[in-house]
Design a protein around this motif. Structure first.
Motif, PDB file in Angstrom:
ATOM      1  N   ARG A  78      63.117  35.329  96.024  1.00 24.17           N
ATOM      2  CA  ARG A  78      62.640  36.679  96.237  1.00 24.17           C
ATOM      3  C   ARG A  78      61.382  36.607  97.095  1.00 24.17           C
ATOM      4  O   ARG A  78      60.418  35.929  96.727  1.00 24.17           O
ATOM      5  CB  ARG A  78      62.340  37.392  94.916  1.00 24.17           C
ATOM      6  N   LEU A  79      61.389  37.294  98.195  1.00 23.69           N
ATOM      7  CA  LEU A  79      60.282  37.204  99.138  1.00 23.69           C
ATOM      8  C   LEU A  79      58.969  37.675  98.519  1.00 23.69           C
ATOM      9  O   LEU A  79      57.895  37.169  98.862  1.00 23.69           O
ATOM     10  CB  LEU A  79      60.611  38.020 100.388  1.00 23.69           C
ATOM     11  N   LYS A  80      59.034  38.629  97.607  1.00 18.90           N
ATOM     12  CA  LYS A  80      57.824  39.160  96.982  1.00 18.90           C
ATOM     13  C   LYS A  80      57.082  38.116  96.152  1.00 18.90           C
ATOM     14  O   LYS A  80      55.890  38.285  95.827  1.00 18.90           O
ATOM     15  CB  LYS A  80      58.175  40.358  96.094  1.00 18.90           C
ATOM     16  N   ASP A  81      57.761  37.033  95.824  1.00 20.53           N
ATOM     17  CA  ASP A  81      57.135  35.975  95.019  1.00 20.53           C
ATOM     18  C   ASP A  81      56.293  35.007  95.858  1.00 20.53           C
ATOM     19  O   ASP A  81      55.667  34.104  95.300  1.00 20.53           O
ATOM     20  CB  ASP A  81      58.209  35.179  94.267  1.00 20.53           C
ATOM     21  N   TRP A  82      56.298  35.205  97.158  1.00 14.90           N
ATOM     22  CA  TRP A  82      55.615  34.282  98.064  1.00 14.90           C
ATOM     23  C   TRP A  82      54.467  35.010  98.768  1.00 14.90           C
ATOM     24  O   TRP A  82      54.673  36.058  99.383  1.00 14.90           O
ATOM     25  CB  TRP A  82      56.594  33.713  99.087  1.00 14.90           C
ATOM     26  N   ALA A  83      53.269  34.450  98.682  1.00 16.85           N
ATOM     27  CA  ALA A  83      52.074  35.101  99.223  1.00 16.85           C
ATOM     28  C   ALA A  83      51.808  34.643 100.658  1.00 16.85           C
ATOM     29  O   ALA A  83      51.613  33.444 100.899  1.00 16.85           O
ATOM     30  CB  ALA A  83      50.867  34.785  98.350  1.00 16.85           C
ATOM     31  N   PRO A  84      51.756  35.573 101.616  1.00 14.77           N
ATOM     32  CA  PRO A  84      51.481  35.207 103.013  1.00 14.77           C
ATOM     33  C   PRO A  84      50.094  34.598 103.220  1.00 14.77           C
ATOM     34  O   PRO A  84      49.872  33.868 104.185  1.00 14.77           O
ATOM     35  CB  PRO A  84      51.589  36.539 103.771  1.00 14.77           C
ATOM     36  N   TYR A  88      61.567  26.458 104.705  1.00 17.12           N
ATOM     37  CA  TYR A  88      60.185  26.392 104.224  1.00 17.12           C
ATOM     38  C   TYR A  88      59.576  27.776 104.418  1.00 17.12           C
ATOM     39  O   TYR A  88      59.583  28.311 105.531  1.00 17.12           O
ATOM     40  CB  TYR A  88      59.377  25.355 105.002  1.00 17.12           C
ATOM     41  N   ILE A  89      59.075  28.359 103.340  1.00 23.70           N
ATOM     42  CA  ILE A  89      58.453  29.678 103.406  1.00 23.70           C
ATOM     43  C   ILE A  89      56.963  29.448 103.655  1.00 23.70           C
ATOM     44  O   ILE A  89      56.192  29.195 102.728  1.00 23.70           O
ATOM     45  CB  ILE A  89      58.672  30.477 102.110  1.00 23.70           C
ATOM     46  N   VAL A  90      56.572  29.500 104.911  1.00 21.83           N
ATOM     47  CA  VAL A  90      55.239  29.080 105.334  1.00 21.83           C
ATOM     48  C   VAL A  90      54.270  30.266 105.318  1.00 21.83           C
ATOM     49  O   VAL A  90      54.473  31.230 106.074  1.00 21.83           O
ATOM     50  CB  VAL A  90      55.274  28.474 106.743  1.00 21.83           C
ATOM     51  N   PRO A  91      53.233  30.230 104.487  1.00 16.15           N
ATOM     52  CA  PRO A  91      52.241  31.312 104.509  1.00 16.15           C
ATOM     53  C   PRO A  91      51.593  31.379 105.891  1.00 16.15           C
ATOM     54  O   PRO A  91      51.038  30.395 106.366  1.00 16.15           O
ATOM     55  CB  PRO A  91      51.222  30.891 103.447  1.00 16.15           C
ATOM     56  N   ALA A  92      51.674  32.543 106.548  1.00 10.34           N
ATOM     57  CA  ALA A  92      51.284  32.615 107.955  1.00 10.34           C
ATOM     58  C   ALA A  92      50.059  33.486 108.229  1.00 10.34           C
ATOM     59  O   ALA A  92      49.682  33.675 109.385  1.00 10.34           O
ATOM     60  CB  ALA A  92      52.455  33.119 108.791  1.00 10.34           C
ATOM     61  N   ASP A  93      49.424  34.018 107.183  1.00  7.35           N
ATOM     62  CA  ASP A  93      48.246  34.860 107.424  1.00  7.35           C
ATOM     63  C   ASP A  93      47.052  34.055 107.929  1.00  7.35           C
ATOM     64  O   ASP A  93      46.153  34.610 108.563  1.00  7.35           O
ATOM     65  CB  ASP A  93      47.856  35.613 106.152  1.00  7.35           C
TER      66      ASP A  93
END
Length: 300
Positions: free
Chosen positions: A26-32, A248-253
């Motif tokens: 779930r995308l909402k579980d991953w913090a940018p 890989y869900i890479v935090p990009a902020d």
């Protein structure tokens, strides 16, 4: 930090962002804005420098061994930092061993072929690293968000049913498994950017004359489909995350952190291949000794 120690550090940095099984994603579980355990931009830069040096060594072995290839896919919303990741992470790699491809709107010729055709032509050859700045995944992202693009594709209308996205996920998974079976290692990175950070970067582009060329009203129009894209990305990752071709869900902020995560994942991947420089056989060793004698005796 010694280079051989960075491989363990790389695994520690990258592993939390790896998705090999997407059913529960779930995308909402991953913090940018996540930065892991890295305390500062300066610390990240120092670690990234080690990664760059080690990547250079691993890439040289990859090239010399000529057995494996690595295909890197970068996906993300506009201004997520795909270009920056490419230029910073790959800065120490020999350009001869790395190809970068940007997949934009397909040409008439490309539309006359299956949607994987143009990507398959760009798959890296053995010994090389290939980077896809956007990829065939656009076929389940922008084409899904903008249905008119699907209508414009030249495939038969009968094949454009409500099941087309599931079919494309199956096609992509089969394609990536095929590549894996042929020694092409696939690693996929979703640069997870927040809507607020995208707005900030857009404004910075407007304020910087040297970056004005990157911006157009089309970018703002795409921003209006934010929720649709987030849903498309979520389903894409759910449906195409596999052990052999993980996302890989890479935090990009924070650009400094996203670059570090991608670098760490690439280093970890190449290190796992146990790459080595080729060992020459006895006949080659004799030839090299003969070359040495000729050079020392000045008879060349």
């Amino acid at each position: 930090m010694k280079l051989n120690k960075f491989t363990k550090e790389a695994a520690r940095i990258a592993e939390p962002y790896r998705v090999s099984e997407g059913k529960k994603f779930r995308l909402k579980d991953w913090a940018p804005g996540d930065v892991g355990y890295i305390d500062s931009k300066d610390e990240a830069q120092k670690v990234l420098e080690h990664g760059t040096r080690l990547l250079n060594v691993l890439q040289e072995k990859l090239w010399a061994q000529d057995k494996w290839a690595l295909m890197i896919i970068l996906q993300g919303m506009d201004a997520a930092g795909k270009d920056g990741v490419t230029s910073h992470v790959m800065s120490g790699v020999n350009p001869q061993g790395c190809d970068v491809w940007s997949f934009k709107q397909p040409s008439t010729e490309e539309l006359d072929h299956d949607y994987l055709w143009r990507a398959h032509q760009r798959v890296p050859s053995r010994g090389k690293i290939g980077i896809f700045n956007r990829s065939y995944y656009e076929e389940v992202l922008v084409v899904r968000v903008h249905k008119k693009l699907l209508a414009a594709e030249h495939s038969p209308d009968a094949l454009k049913s409500k099941h087309v996205w599931e079919q494309r996920y199956d096609d992509i998974n089969a394609f990536e498994k095929y590549l894996t079976h042929n020694g092409i290692v696939v690693r996929k990175f979703f640069l997870h950017l927040s809507k607020g950070e995208q707005k900030k970067r857009f404004l910075e582009r407007l304020d910087d004359p040297q970056k004005n060329w990157k911006f157009s009203m089309a970018d703002i129009k795409e921003r209006g489909y934010w929720k649709d894209y987030q849903q498309a990305y979520e389903e894409m990752i759910q449906s195409t995350s596999t052990k052999h071709a993980p996302w890989y869900i890479v935090p990009a902020d924070n650009k400094w952190y996203s670059r570090l995560v991608v670098s760490a994942a690439i280093v970890e991947t190449l290190d796992a291949l146990q790459l080595e420089f080729p060992v020459v056989d006895k006949a080659k060793q004799k030839e090299l000794e003969q070359v040495r004698r000729v050079l020392l005796e000045g008879k060349e």
